[in-house]
Scaffold this active site. Structure first.
Site, PDB file in Angstrom:
ATOM      1  N   PHE A  24       0.743  -1.220   0.388  1.00 17.33           N
ATOM      2  CA  PHE A  24       0.336  -0.330  -0.193  1.00 17.33           C
ATOM      3  C   PHE A  24       1.104   1.460  -0.159  1.00 17.33           C
ATOM      4  CE2 PHE A  24       0.860  -0.287   4.318  1.00 17.33           C
ATOM      5  CZ  PHE A  24       1.016   1.457   4.829  1.00 17.33           C
TER       6      PHE A  24
ATOM      7  N   LYS B  27      -1.022  -7.567  -9.497  1.00 17.37           N
ATOM      8  CA  LYS B  27      -2.355  -7.355  -8.028  1.00 17.37           C
ATOM      9  C   LYS B  27      -2.109  -5.720  -6.761  1.00 17.37           C
ATOM     10  CE  LYS B  27      -3.252  -8.176  -4.085  1.00 17.37           C
ATOM     11  NZ  LYS B  27      -3.903  -6.855  -3.183  1.00 17.37           N
TER      12      LYS B  27
ATOM     13  N   GLU C  22      -5.064  -3.420  -1.730  1.00 15.85           N
ATOM     14  CA  GLU C  22      -6.022  -3.727  -1.225  1.00 15.85           C
ATOM     15  C   GLU C  22      -6.830  -1.821  -0.750  1.00 15.85           C
ATOM     16  OE1 GLU C  22      -4.179  -5.591  -0.807  1.00 15.85           O
ATOM     17  OE2 GLU C  22      -5.705  -7.070   0.968  1.00 15.85           O
ATOM     18  N   ARG C  23      -5.191  -1.363  -0.097  1.00 16.60           N
ATOM     19  CA  ARG C  23      -6.142  -0.045   0.189  1.00 16.60           C
ATOM     20  C   ARG C  23      -6.032   0.613  -0.625  1.00 16.60           C
ATOM     21  NH1 ARG C  23      -7.467  -2.890   4.353  1.00 16.60           N
ATOM     22  NH2 ARG C  23      -5.550  -4.252   5.845  1.00 16.60           N
TER      23      ARG C  23
ATOM     24  N   SER D  52       5.415  -6.857   3.468  1.00 17.40           N
ATOM     25  CA  SER D  52       5.958  -7.703   4.630  1.00 17.40           C
ATOM     26  C   SER D  52       7.204  -8.735   4.699  1.00 17.40           C
ATOM     27  CB  SER D  52       4.955  -7.827   5.671  1.00 17.40           C
ATOM     28  OG  SER D  52       3.805  -8.080   5.455  1.00 17.40           O
TER      29      SER D  52
ATOM     30  N   CYS E 133       9.304   1.464   3.623  1.00 17.04           N
ATOM     31  CA  CYS E 133      10.665   0.282   3.545  1.00 17.04           C
ATOM     32  C   CYS E 133      11.882   1.221   3.657  1.00 17.04           C
ATOM     33  CB  CYS E 133      10.286  -0.257   2.235  1.00 17.04           C
ATOM     34  SG  CYS E 133      10.956  -0.076   0.654  1.00 17.04           S
TER      35      CYS E 133
ATOM     36  N   GLU F 185       8.991  -3.383  13.096  1.00 17.23           N
ATOM     37  CA  GLU F 185       8.983  -2.678  11.966  1.00 17.23           C
ATOM     38  C   GLU F 185       7.429  -2.490  12.160  1.00 17.23           C
ATOM     39  OE1 GLU F 185       7.761  -3.905   7.913  1.00 17.23           O
ATOM     40  OE2 GLU F 185       9.018  -2.236   7.351  1.00 17.23           O
TER      41      GLU F 185
HETATM   42  P1  NAD Z   1       1.517  -6.322   2.986  1.00 13.30           P
HETATM   43  O1  NAD Z   1       2.612  -7.289   2.913  1.00 13.30           O
HETATM   44  O2  NAD Z   1       0.763  -6.455   4.196  1.00 13.30           O
HETATM   45  O3  NAD Z   1       0.898  -6.938   1.345  1.00 13.30           O
HETATM   46  C1  NAD Z   1       1.413  -7.135   0.523  1.00 13.30           C
HETATM   47  C2  NAD Z   1       0.917  -7.151  -1.032  1.00 13.30           C
HETATM   48  O4  NAD Z   1       0.917  -8.854  -0.306  1.00 13.30           O
HETATM   49  C3  NAD Z   1      -0.084  -6.287  -1.116  1.00 13.30           C
HETATM   50  O5  NAD Z   1      -0.932  -7.050  -2.371  1.00 13.30           O
HETATM   51  C4  NAD Z   1      -1.684  -7.588  -0.231  1.00 13.30           C
HETATM   52  O6  NAD Z   1      -2.459  -7.678  -1.070  1.00 13.30           O
HETATM   53  C5  NAD Z   1      -0.917  -8.622  -0.276  1.00 13.30           C
HETATM   54  N1  NAD Z   1      -1.147  -9.763   1.113  1.00 13.30           N
HETATM   55  C6  NAD Z   1      -0.871  -9.622   2.152  1.00 13.30           C
HETATM   56  N2  NAD Z   1      -1.682 -10.196   2.498  1.00 13.30           N
HETATM   57  C7  NAD Z   1      -1.150 -11.564   2.013  1.00 13.30           C
HETATM   58  C8  NAD Z   1      -1.022 -13.081   3.049  1.00 13.30           C
HETATM   59  N3  NAD Z   1      -0.882 -13.656   3.318  1.00 13.30           N
HETATM   60  N4  NAD Z   1      -0.900 -13.456   1.195  1.00 13.30           N
HETATM   61  C9  NAD Z   1      -0.787 -12.895  -0.323  1.00 13.30           C
HETATM   62  N5  NAD Z   1      -0.903 -12.124   0.046  1.00 13.30           N
HETATM   63  C10 NAD Z   1      -0.757 -11.239   1.108  1.00 13.30           C
HETATM   64  O7  NAD Z   1       2.550  -5.304   3.067  1.00 13.30           O
HETATM   65  P2  NAD Z   1       1.525  -3.471   2.975  1.00 13.30           P
HETATM   66  O8  NAD Z   1       1.405  -3.657   4.179  1.00 13.30           O
HETATM   67  O9  NAD Z   1       1.023  -3.607   1.711  1.00 13.30           O
HETATM   68  O10 NAD Z   1       2.920  -2.826   2.913  1.00 13.30           O
HETATM   69  C11 NAD Z   1       4.188  -2.613   3.760  1.00 13.30           C
HETATM   70  C12 NAD Z   1       5.190  -3.668   4.286  1.00 13.30           C
HETATM   71  O11 NAD Z   1       5.688  -3.603   2.932  1.00 13.30           O
HETATM   72  C13 NAD Z   1       5.942  -3.066   4.821  1.00 13.30           C
HETATM   73  O12 NAD Z   1       7.170  -4.296   5.287  1.00 13.30           O
HETATM   74  C14 NAD Z   1       7.443  -2.332   4.118  1.00 13.30           C
HETATM   75  O13 NAD Z   1       8.491  -3.021   5.139  1.00 13.30           O
HETATM   76  C15 NAD Z   1       7.151  -3.221   2.769  1.00 13.30           C
HETATM   77  N6  NAD Z   1       7.842  -2.417   1.865  1.00 13.30           N
HETATM   78  C16 NAD Z   1       9.139  -3.316   1.460  1.00 13.30           C
HETATM   79  C17 NAD Z   1       9.911  -2.458   0.219  1.00 13.30           C
HETATM   80  C18 NAD Z   1      10.981  -2.885   0.154  1.00 13.30           C
HETATM   81  O14 NAD Z   1      11.247  -2.580  -1.043  1.00 13.30           O
HETATM   82  N7  NAD Z   1      11.664  -3.951   0.777  1.00 13.30           N
HETATM   83  C19 NAD Z   1       9.090  -1.589  -0.455  1.00 13.30           C
HETATM   84  C20 NAD Z   1       7.747  -0.917   0.569  1.00 13.30           C
HETATM   85  C21 NAD Z   1       6.878  -1.367   1.335  1.00 13.30           C
END
Ligand code: NAD
Length: 501
Positions: A150, A174, A177-178, A227, A282, A383
């Site tokens: 998101f 994909k 969804e937020r 994450s 991130c 985090e």
């Molecule tokens: P998230 O992991 O909750 O979601 C990321 C994506 O995965 C979304 O599209 C979500 O719909 C999907 N998703 C969530 N749970 C899932 C599951 N159980 N099975 C399959 N798909 C699933 O992350 P978020 O809250 O949207 O974003 C924040 C996180 O992203 C933080 O941990 C941040 O550090 C990380 N991030 C990392 C980078 C990087 O470059 N390393 C960059 C941006 C964000």
């Protein structure tokens, strides 16, 4: 009446047969502004079928025609930056100028991908053996998917799509969804830029859609950013299906302040890197690791900076920091601040209970500074992904490096110092993928690749830049011989014998 956001499949908005929907709200007001259709495995089937059809022709399209589409996309993105930034601010909460900044970083990757004729030139060895030439080229994989978080609804999809598309693949996004509307905006711009239908698709949804993409035999590669627990699970599941996977995870980024640093400059940068986008980056600096000799002086400056941050809705003039993404995120972050107090850290600036006049239902957390944080504290282990800056006091550079290397994440880090020698020691000894020297948020420019170490990245490939080109393509090496009719010397039974040279 709120709008319903559908998928984008085969070059058109496409409604899902699945009945599930999810509200999308404005984090500054708490109001529901749209309803999102959550996709099904059948929606994924439809998107993959459209992508497979499109990928065949697109992969054969000349480099100059592909590049021309990217150039047009770049122009359109720039022309629409104000509208797109406002859309991002309303669904994500970030300040409009910050949203423009993220679009700008995405644009950089588009510009990099515009150079695809140069980037895919391949290699050639003339007369590698007598009468034999060898050359290598890279070809697209076919259909690739991107699953994005998101916090950067434009930039992170643009870390992937321009490179995947320039290299001749069809790309299925994909998004989170937020804040799903930016993905649809991008889809329309791609179409306007002349990208053939089916080369860029969007399927919205949650785990159902993600799992369908991971398991689909028609999807050749997965790029994930999100994450760490999800990154780890996605990498395991998709590699088990034989797919190529890059899965970028979470982070805990340390900013080291050495005693010789300019403390005002370091405090300015630490505050901006900790509180920009409400800490939902991130690459946010969420831990200041400071030499004890200057710790009091630095904390005093950090507290002053934190108290000066102007918290408001992201679309209001003069705002430094907007709300966090959801009511649950606010509650979780405030719970971690409470735990820090209970576990013996020192709460210097407390952002709990932040109310913004006119936006009383928004999900605001004020800038927070927690001093004397120890590695076992929840505020250090988690985090936080909110506007919270931990301060860890150390005796010297060696201890700072120890702290960083003991942390399971390895995304980004920075050192503030006036010493080239200290900076060099730091840069050579930390186990982290991206390092800033007096640069707080060292996100690499588009022609270098982005990626962390340890629990911040699963897979071998970093994202965008040269590693992105490599990730979305596979190599062919051709060894050719065109002997003169009067020079046919016969074949050898020996493998690569001297006679062949
Ligand atoms: P998230 O992991 O909750 O979601 C990321 C994506 O995965 C979304 O599209 C979500 O719909 C999907 N998703 C969530 N749970 C899932 C599951 N159980 N099975 C399959 N798909 C699933 O992350 P978020 O809250 O949207 O974003 C924040 C996180 O992203 C933080 O941990 C941040 O550090 C990380 N991030 C990392 C980078 C990087 O470059 N390393 C960059 C941006 C964000």
């Amino acid at each position: 009446m709120t709008t319903t956001i559908t998928h984008w499949i085969g070059g058109a908005p496409t409604a899902s047969d699945g009945a599930r929907t999810q509200p999308v709200d404005n984090p500054a007001t708490g109001e529901v502004i749209a309803h999102l259709q959550l996709g099904t495995a059948e929606d994924v089937d439809a998107a993959v079928a459209a992508a497979q059809r499109a990928a065949q022709a697109w992969g054969q399209t000349s480099l100059s025609k592909r590049s021309a589409v990217l150039f047009r996309f770049r122009e359109l993105l720039e022309a629409n930056i104000d509208e797109l930034a406002l859309l991002v601010s309303h669904e994500h909460g970030k300040v409009v100028s910050d949203a423009k900044g993220e679009i700008g970083r995405g644009l950089e990757v588009v510009e990099f991908a515009c150079g695809i004729p140069q980037l895919l030139k391949g290699e050639y060895s003339s007369q590698a053996a007598t009468g034999i030439d060898v050359y290598s080229m890279r070809e697209p994989l076919g259909v690739v998917a991107g699953i994005t978080p998101f916090n950067f609804p434009v930039m992170v999809p643009l870390w992937m799509a321009p490179v995947a598309i320039a290299t001749g693949n069809a790309f299925i996004l994909k998004p989170s969804e937020r804040d799903p509307s930016a993905a649809m905006f991008l889809a329309r711009l791609w179409q306007e830029a002349g990208l053939p239908d089916g080369v860029f698709s969007v399927v919205h949804g949650d785990k159902t859609v993600v799992d369908a993409l991971l398991d689909h035999p028609g999807v050749d590669a997965i790029s994930f950013v999100g994450s760490t627990p999800v990154a780890r699970a996605i990498h395991a599941r998709a590699t088990a299906q034989g797919k190529r996977v890059q899965a970028l995870g979470g982070a805990k980024n340390h900013g080291v302040v050495l005693a010789d640093a300019d403390l005002d400059d370091a405090a300015d940068h630490l505050a901006a890197a900790a509180y920009g986008a409400a800490g939902e980056r991130c690459m946010a600096l969420s831990v200041a690791v400071v030499e004890e000799a200057v710790a009091d002086a630095l904390v005093e400056r950090l507290a002053e900076r934190a108290r000066g941050v102007r918290v408001n809705a992201g679309d209001q003039e003069g705002t430094d920091m907007g709300p966090v993404i959801t009511a649950e995120a606010k509650e979780r972050i405030e719970g971690i601040i409470t735990s820090a107090e209970q576990e013996g850290a020192e709460l210097v600036v407390d952002g709990r209970g932040c109310i913004v006049p006119g936006f009383e239902s928004g999900y605001f957390v004020g800038p927070t500074v927690i001093d004397r944080v120890r590695p076992e504290h929840t505020a250090y282990v988690e985090e936080i992904f909110g506007p919270v800056l931990d301060v860890v006091r150390v005796k010297d550079l060696a201890e700072a490096i120890e702290v960083i290397n003991a942390n399971p994440y390895g995304n980004g880090t920075a050192v503030f110092t006036a010493s080239g020698e200290a900076a060099r020691t730091f840069q050579r000894q930390v186990h982290v993928g991206m390092i800033g020297v007096n640069v707080p948020v060292p996100v690499p420019v588009a022609w270098h690749s982005f990626g962390g170490w340890k629990d911040s990245l699963f897979g071998e490939s970093h994202i965008y830049g040269p590693e992105g080109i490599h990730f979305y393509t596979r190599a062919k090496v051709i060894t050719q011989r065109w002997p003169r009719r009067d020079d046919l010397a016969g074949a050898s039974f020996h493998f690569s014998g001297d006679s062949a040279k």
